[in-house]
Design a protein around this motif. Structure first.
Motif, short mmCIF file in Angstrom:
data_model
loop_
_atom_site.label_atom_id
_atom_site.label_comp_id
_atom_site.label_asym_id
_atom_site.label_seq_id
_atom_site.Cartn_x
_atom_site.Cartn_y
_atom_site.Cartn_z
N ALA A 1 55.30 35.86 48.33
CA ALA A 1 55.15 37.32 48.28
C ALA A 1 54.77 37.79 46.89
N VAL A 2 55.37 37.19 45.87
CA VAL A 2 55.03 37.56 44.48
C VAL A 2 53.56 37.28 44.21
N VAL A 3 53.10 36.10 44.62
CA VAL A 3 51.69 35.74 44.42
C VAL A 3 50.78 36.71 45.17
N LEU A 4 51.12 37.02 46.41
CA LEU A 4 50.30 37.94 47.21
C LEU A 4 50.29 39.34 46.63
N VAL A 5 51.41 39.80 46.09
CA VAL A 5 51.47 41.14 45.47
C VAL A 5 50.58 41.17 44.23
N VAL A 6 50.62 40.12 43.42
CA VAL A 6 49.77 40.07 42.23
C VAL A 6 48.29 40.09 42.64
N LEU A 7 47.93 39.26 43.61
CA LEU A 7 46.54 39.23 44.07
C LEU A 7 46.12 40.56 44.69
N THR A 8 47.00 41.17 45.45
CA THR A 8 46.70 42.47 46.04
C THR A 8 46.50 43.51 44.95
N ALA A 9 47.35 43.50 43.93
CA ALA A 9 47.21 44.46 42.84
C ALA A 9 45.86 44.29 42.16
N ILE A 10 45.48 43.07 41.90
CA ILE A 10 44.20 42.83 41.22
C ILE A 10 43.03 43.28 42.08
N PHE A 11 42.95 42.75 43.29
CA PHE A 11 41.77 42.98 44.10
C PHE A 11 41.71 44.40 44.68
N ASP A 12 42.83 44.98 45.05
CA ASP A 12 42.80 46.36 45.54
C ASP A 12 42.37 47.31 44.43
N ASN A 13 42.87 47.09 43.23
CA ASN A 13 42.48 47.96 42.12
C ASN A 13 40.99 47.84 41.83
N ARG B 1 51.88 54.57 43.21
CA ARG B 1 50.74 53.67 43.04
C ARG B 1 51.06 52.59 42.03
N ILE B 2 50.39 51.46 42.19
CA ILE B 2 50.37 50.41 41.17
C ILE B 2 48.92 50.37 40.72
N GLY B 3 48.65 50.94 39.57
CA GLY B 3 47.28 51.16 39.14
C GLY B 3 46.65 52.18 40.07
N LEU B 4 45.54 51.82 40.68
CA LEU B 4 44.88 52.70 41.65
C LEU B 4 45.34 52.45 43.08
N ALA B 5 45.99 51.32 43.30
CA ALA B 5 46.38 50.92 44.66
C ALA B 5 47.65 51.62 45.11
N PRO B 6 47.63 52.22 46.28
CA PRO B 6 48.85 52.86 46.79
C PRO B 6 49.91 51.80 47.11
N LEU B 7 51.14 52.17 46.92
CA LEU B 7 52.25 51.25 47.15
C LEU B 7 52.25 50.69 48.57
N GLU B 8 51.79 51.48 49.51
CA GLU B 8 51.77 51.05 50.91
C GLU B 8 50.92 49.81 51.13
#
Length: 102
Positions: free
Chosen positions: A38-50, A69-76
Protein backbone atom coordinates in the motif's frame (compact mmCIF):
# COMPACT_ATOMS: atom_id res chain seq x y z
CA UNK A 1 -22.82 11.62 -5.47
CA UNK A 2 -19.48 12.62 -3.97
CA UNK A 3 -16.29 10.61 -4.35
CA UNK A 4 -16.02 9.90 -0.59
CA UNK A 5 -19.49 8.28 -0.69
CA UNK A 6 -18.55 6.34 -3.81
CA UNK A 7 -15.46 4.97 -2.08
CA UNK A 8 -17.25 3.94 1.12
CA UNK A 9 -18.54 0.54 -0.11
CA UNK A 10 -15.05 -0.42 -1.31
CA UNK A 11 -13.52 0.48 2.05
CA UNK A 12 -16.20 -1.44 3.97
CA UNK A 13 -15.78 -4.48 1.71
CA UNK A 14 -12.01 -4.36 2.16
CA UNK A 15 -12.25 -4.16 5.94
CA UNK A 16 -14.80 -6.99 6.13
CA UNK A 17 -12.96 -9.37 3.79
CA UNK A 18 -9.57 -8.64 5.38
CA UNK A 19 -11.03 -9.25 8.84
CA UNK A 20 -12.65 -12.52 7.74
CA UNK A 21 -9.32 -13.64 6.26
CA UNK A 22 -7.73 -13.38 9.72
CA UNK A 23 -8.70 -17.02 10.34
CA UNK A 24 -6.36 -18.15 7.56
CA UNK A 25 -2.70 -18.91 8.28
CA UNK A 26 -0.14 -16.16 7.75
CA UNK A 27 -2.50 -13.28 8.46
CA UNK A 28 0.12 -11.12 10.17
CA UNK A 29 2.65 -11.66 7.41
CA UNK A 30 0.00 -11.01 4.77
CA UNK A 31 -1.15 -7.76 6.40
CA UNK A 32 2.46 -6.58 6.76
CA UNK A 33 3.09 -7.29 3.07
CA UNK A 34 -0.18 -5.54 2.18
CA UNK A 35 0.85 -2.48 4.20
CA UNK A 36 4.20 -2.34 2.43
CA UNK A 37 2.47 -2.75 -0.93
CA UNK A 38 0.00 0.00 0.00
CA UNK A 39 2.85 2.40 0.79
CA UNK A 40 4.45 1.71 -2.59
CA UNK A 41 1.11 2.13 -4.39
CA UNK A 42 0.37 5.41 -2.57
CA UNK A 43 3.78 6.80 -3.55
CA UNK A 44 3.28 5.76 -7.18
CA UNK A 45 -0.25 7.15 -7.20
CA UNK A 46 0.98 10.45 -5.77
CA UNK A 47 3.64 10.74 -8.46
CA UNK A 48 1.61 9.72 -11.48
CA UNK A 49 -1.71 11.34 -10.51
CA UNK A 50 0.04 14.64 -9.88
CA UNK A 51 1.79 14.44 -13.25
CA UNK A 52 -1.41 13.54 -15.10
CA UNK A 53 -3.44 16.25 -13.37
CA UNK A 54 -0.67 18.83 -14.00
CA UNK A 55 -0.76 17.91 -17.70
CA UNK A 56 -4.57 18.40 -17.72
CA UNK A 57 -5.19 14.81 -18.82
CA UNK A 58 -8.19 14.79 -16.49
CA UNK A 59 -9.89 16.92 -13.87
CA UNK A 60 -12.28 16.42 -10.98
CA UNK A 61 -15.36 18.51 -10.29
CA UNK A 62 -14.48 20.21 -6.99
CA UNK A 63 -18.03 19.91 -5.65
CA UNK A 64 -17.65 16.11 -5.58
CA UNK A 65 -14.36 16.04 -3.66
CA UNK A 66 -13.53 16.22 0.03
CA UNK A 67 -11.14 19.09 -0.63
CA UNK A 68 -8.13 17.29 0.84
CA UNK A 69 -5.25 16.86 -1.58
CA UNK A 70 -1.75 15.44 -1.79
CA UNK A 71 -0.21 17.86 -4.25
CA UNK A 72 -2.79 18.14 -7.01
CA UNK A 73 -4.26 14.68 -6.43
CA UNK A 74 -7.43 14.46 -4.35
CA UNK A 75 -7.19 12.26 -1.29
CA UNK A 76 -9.96 10.04 -2.66
CA UNK A 77 -7.63 8.82 -5.44
CA UNK A 78 -5.51 7.02 -2.88
CA UNK A 79 -8.27 4.83 -1.47
CA UNK A 80 -8.48 2.46 -4.43
CA UNK A 81 -4.82 1.35 -4.39
CA UNK A 82 -4.91 0.99 -0.60
CA UNK A 83 -8.07 -1.12 -0.80
CA UNK A 84 -6.54 -3.24 -3.58
CA UNK A 85 -3.36 -3.81 -1.54
CA UNK A 86 -5.39 -5.36 1.29
CA UNK A 87 -8.41 -6.82 -0.52
CA UNK A 88 -6.67 -8.86 -3.23
CA UNK A 89 -4.40 -10.84 -0.84
CA UNK A 90 -7.32 -11.36 1.55
CA UNK A 91 -9.54 -12.75 -1.21
CA UNK A 92 -6.69 -14.95 -2.43
CA UNK A 93 -6.16 -16.30 1.11
CA UNK A 94 -9.86 -17.08 1.44
CA UNK A 95 -10.08 -18.80 -1.95
CA UNK A 96 -6.92 -20.87 -1.54
CA UNK A 97 -7.44 -24.38 -0.23
CA UNK A 98 -5.91 -25.17 3.12
CA UNK A 99 -3.13 -27.71 3.07
CA UNK A 100 -3.98 -30.93 4.86
CA UNK A 101 -1.62 -31.59 7.78
CA UNK A 102 0.21 -34.79 6.87
Amino acid sequence: MTYPLLILPFVVLTVVVTTVSAVRPGFGRRVAASALGAVVLVVLTAIFDNVMIALDLFTYPPEHLSGLRIGLAPLEDFSYPVCAAFLIPAVFALLTRRKDPA
